[in-house]
Scaffold this motif. Sequence first.
Motif, PDB file in Angstrom:
ATOM      1  N   ASN A 146       0.816  -1.226   0.000  1.00  0.00           N
ATOM      2  CA  ASN A 146       0.000   0.000   0.000  1.00  0.00           C
ATOM      3  C   ASN A 146       0.843   1.267   0.000  1.00  0.00           C
ATOM      4  OD1 ASN A 146      -2.040  -1.814   0.170  1.00  0.00           O
ATOM      5  ND2 ASN A 146      -2.629  -1.343   2.279  1.00  0.00           N
ATOM      6  N   LEU A 147       1.916   1.250  -0.784  1.00  0.00           N
ATOM      7  CA  LEU A 147       2.668   2.495  -0.970  1.00  0.00           C
ATOM      8  C   LEU A 147       1.806   3.455  -1.775  1.00  0.00           C
ATOM      9  CD1 LEU A 147       6.256   1.200  -1.790  1.00  0.00           C
ATOM     10  CD2 LEU A 147       5.388   2.090   0.378  1.00  0.00           C
ATOM     11  N   PHE A 148       2.062   4.768  -1.631  1.00  0.00           N
ATOM     12  CA  PHE A 148       1.299   5.753  -2.401  1.00  0.00           C
ATOM     13  C   PHE A 148       1.929   5.878  -3.785  1.00  0.00           C
ATOM     14  CE2 PHE A 148       1.040   7.505   2.105  1.00  0.00           C
ATOM     15  CZ  PHE A 148      -0.119   6.806   2.383  1.00  0.00           C
ATOM     16  N   PRO A 149       1.241   5.412  -4.816  1.00  0.00           N
ATOM     17  CA  PRO A 149       1.888   5.295  -6.133  1.00  0.00           C
ATOM     18  C   PRO A 149       2.191   6.644  -6.780  1.00  0.00           C
ATOM     19  CG  PRO A 149      -0.438   4.757  -6.293  1.00  0.00           C
ATOM     20  CD  PRO A 149      -0.139   4.947  -4.831  1.00  0.00           C
ATOM     21  N   HIS A 150       1.515   7.711  -6.321  1.00  0.00           N
ATOM     22  CA  HIS A 150       1.737   9.012  -6.957  1.00  0.00           C
ATOM     23  C   HIS A 150       2.863   9.796  -6.283  1.00  0.00           C
ATOM     24  CE1 HIS A 150      -1.020   9.445  -3.668  1.00  0.00           C
ATOM     25  NE2 HIS A 150      -1.125  10.752  -3.784  1.00  0.00           N
ATOM     26  N   PHE A 151       3.470   9.221  -5.239  1.00  0.00           N
ATOM     27  CA  PHE A 151       4.621   9.859  -4.593  1.00  0.00           C
ATOM     28  C   PHE A 151       5.862   9.008  -4.860  1.00  0.00           C
ATOM     29  CE2 PHE A 151       1.716  11.400  -0.882  1.00  0.00           C
ATOM     30  CZ  PHE A 151       1.249  12.439  -1.668  1.00  0.00           C
TER      31      PHE A 151
ATOM     32  N   TYR B   2       9.907   5.782  -8.118  1.00  0.00           N
ATOM     33  CA  TYR B   2       8.480   5.640  -7.815  1.00  0.00           C
ATOM     34  C   TYR B   2       8.194   4.185  -7.470  1.00  0.00           C
ATOM     35  CZ  TYR B   2       7.203  10.379  -8.948  1.00  0.00           C
ATOM     36  OH  TYR B   2       7.057  11.733  -8.906  1.00  0.00           O
TER      37      TYR B   2
END
Lengths: 483, 242
Positions: free
Chosen positions: B89-94, B135
């Motif tokens: 659940n990493l933030f894909p847009h960061f 990313y």
Amino acid sequence: MKLLRGLLVFMCVLLLGTTSLPNTQNYASAAPAGGKVYQIGTDVTFAPFEFEDVNGEFVGIDMDLIKAIAEDQGFQYEIKPMGFNAAVQALEANQVDGVIAGMSITDERKQKFDFSEGYFESGVVMGIRNDNDDIKSYEDLKGKKVAVKTGTEGYSFAEANAAKYGYTVVPFDDSAQMYQDVVTGNSAACFDDFAVLKYGTEQNNGLKVVTDPEPGASYGFAVRKGQNQELLKMFNDGLTNLRASGQYEEIKAKYLGENAETSASLSRWELVKVSLPSLLKGLGNTLFYTLISLIFAFIVGLIFGFMKVGRNPWLRGIATVFVDVFRGIPLIVLAFFIYFGIPQAFGFTMPLFLAAVLTLTLNAAAYVTEIIRGGIQSIDRGQMEAARSLGIPYRKAMLKIIIPQAVKVMVPSFINQFVITLKDTSILSVIGLVELTQSGKIIIARTFSSFDIWLVVAIMYLVVITVLTRIANRLERKVGHNG
Amino acid sequence: MGKIIVEGLKKSFGKNEVLKGIDVSVNEGEVVCVIGPSGSGKSTFLRCINRLDDITGGKVIVDEYNINDPKTDINKVRENIGMVFQHFNLFPHFNVLKNIMFAPMELGKQSEKEARENALALLDRVGLSDKANAYPSQLSGGQKQRVAIARALAMNPDIMLFDEPTSALDPEMVGEVLGVMNDLAREGMTMMIVTHEMGFAREVADRVIFMDGGYIVEEGPPEQVFGSPQHERTISFLDKVL
């Protein structure tokens, strides 16, 4: 956001480009210097009583008459060309003060309206295609179809005699469509007022008149029953004066006499060229209404979209009902309801601008709500959980984590909705909004050149939508690269 | 700081009761591994501790906070409980750095400079200094999970919850993640780990809990649970997985 801004800029440029053209549609007779400006509803396509000339001016017997009467009596007015049915409904709904639209004085209409003295004697005639020699009288119509325009004397006559002569009635909303149906051979004949059909044949609409006028009612200027009586009195007084001075006959002769002006038959290319300014102005309006409505729809959709994904069951219920209602009502019904229905029920005047924007906004907002809900719900639940597990509050997690990802999912749907709304503005021509489609109708009412004008209109829609979608797609790819 | 007390914890999803009364307490600096067959309620148990799932009965107390008391500011409690998920659940847009810096900065715990220094130190600790500007989509599963651990550590929590952290990884990447977790355990972090890695559990756990059917069936030091399990269901489970 960059994408939206890009789209906005492009549309503004387009708008400026189209609306800065010389203003060719000047309906108002005089600037309102003080006192009441009467709103007069009329038809868009009832030559020679009202139609737009080559210069985009609204002319015709009715138009010249009301102008002369207004000068004689010293009142101010504004013409609202909205189509015959729309004008009649608008009068009932108090949206206009009076209607002059070659309206026959009938007992049925007298229930709702007060009429002036008759200003023109009408009479129904039968028109058939130029090269048709088979139909000479009503008896020859057995088993065939007859085109008529709704709300006209021709319509009443056709209905009354359908059983007697054994034909089927095909109703249309405007004269040009009715004539075209006869020219293309779908209908064998049409019934129309003598003056109107005669004028049409002179403009080479492809028809000829084969019967003598039936004795009929006369045309009158109408106001809502019991209202605007001073306007009615001024009309009658002015009419009497014009008759006495001979000006009345001059106006009639201008359109129906031996020396009546006929628009010189233009070549196709010339026709397109002279029509282009009106069409571009219509296109400008189409873009303007699309843009305004989508901005509002976006705001409304955002609110309801978040209500739908939120945790409060009441708000969720309200949002669901909103979507169901406005997605479930056809746009044309919504337009009629908002523009005619609501003002009639509550007794106020709804400006056309407001009605048009409201209709498009409510419709588009229902879809935008669903786009936003779908976009947010498409983001993996784990994203919210990861943010919350770090101690980030719900709103902040929504704003910083969920929405930026959801927007990327939503963009294609937004582009799609934009295209749909842009095309849907054409439906608002039914309440008299002069956007691209209505502009086309108005030109065809004068020139009867369906093929050329509809082709140009179709191409204009196609070009604008293609260009805007391409730009949007390019911007979308760019946004996608950043993350 | 870093003490968990669970009393009579019950959790139902609709009519389906997943946890039927759990009593356990975890001491400061203790490493507890939770094992058991799938569907036994292990993950739900873990998610009840930081209230990702609301409990239906009983009590969960973390330090001085009663988790389900409406007066408790749950966000405040969660700041002290890091969580690592099976699917990262990493933030894909960061990018990686922003993933780690996000919470401390957003919650006003650290200035951007502090957050950046802290994040770089954490990346060094999990062996990913060279990936700071990558990313998430450019990382392998093992690298993603190590970034996720660094992200959870960025808030300087006293407690870390691990929900099957290696289950979604290719076998060759399991080691690098367990290595990082092993280091954490040595440093005295209070940890609750739901895992299928029995070898790892035996090696790092101070205590092993075996769950089945919504209950804790057996618990004890790893050598006891793995070496001489008392309960029949524990024996049959261990027979299958070892």
